[in-house]
Motif scaffolding. Structure first.
Motif: not given
Length: 118
Positions: A3-9, A78-96
């Motif tokens: 996936t690719r996510v683009t957002s200023p957030l 962030t939990g027993a079965h929880r993970f968070e990918l925090a970006a440092d830019s406005t776009t992130i691409e992610f492969v699993a």
């Protein structure tokens, strides 16, 4: 999965990519049992680079790896079965990539996720 996510957030830390693993269920309507956290395990192993990791999953006798690759940011458990990918830019691409394991010997024979610069 890719996936690719683009957002200023993303750059401000207001949103990120979350992964959560539940325990399997035989219920067709609710295929995950989110209350059975003690019946399975999720172990994060960071790779030698800062943009790769593996989550080792165990559900009773079933074992599989989730190989992760991302273009920017950092991954945290962030939990027993929880993970968070925090970006440092406005776009992130992610492969699993999901890889079942037949045992320890299977890990050396896993096909690698194609290495591509994200």
């Amino acid at each position: 999965m890719a996936t690719r996510v683009t957002s200023p957030l993303l750059a401000t830390g207001q949103i990120g990519i979350g992964l959560r693993f539940g325990f399997g269920s035989t219920n067709f309507v609710r295929p995950n049992d989110w209350e059975a956290e003690d019946r399975h395990s999720s172990v994060l192993e960071m790779a030698s680079t800062d943009r790769e990791a593996t989550i080792r999953r165990t559900l009773a006798s079933a074992k599989y790896d989730v190989d992760l690759h991302w273009s920017a940011g950092r991954l945290a458990q962030t939990g027993a079965h929880r993970f968070e990918l925090a970006a440092d830019s406005t776009t992130i691409e992610f492969v699993a990539g999901f890889q079942p394991l037949a045992g320890l010997a299977a890990t050396s024979h896993r096909p690698a996720i194609p290495q591509r610069r994200l």
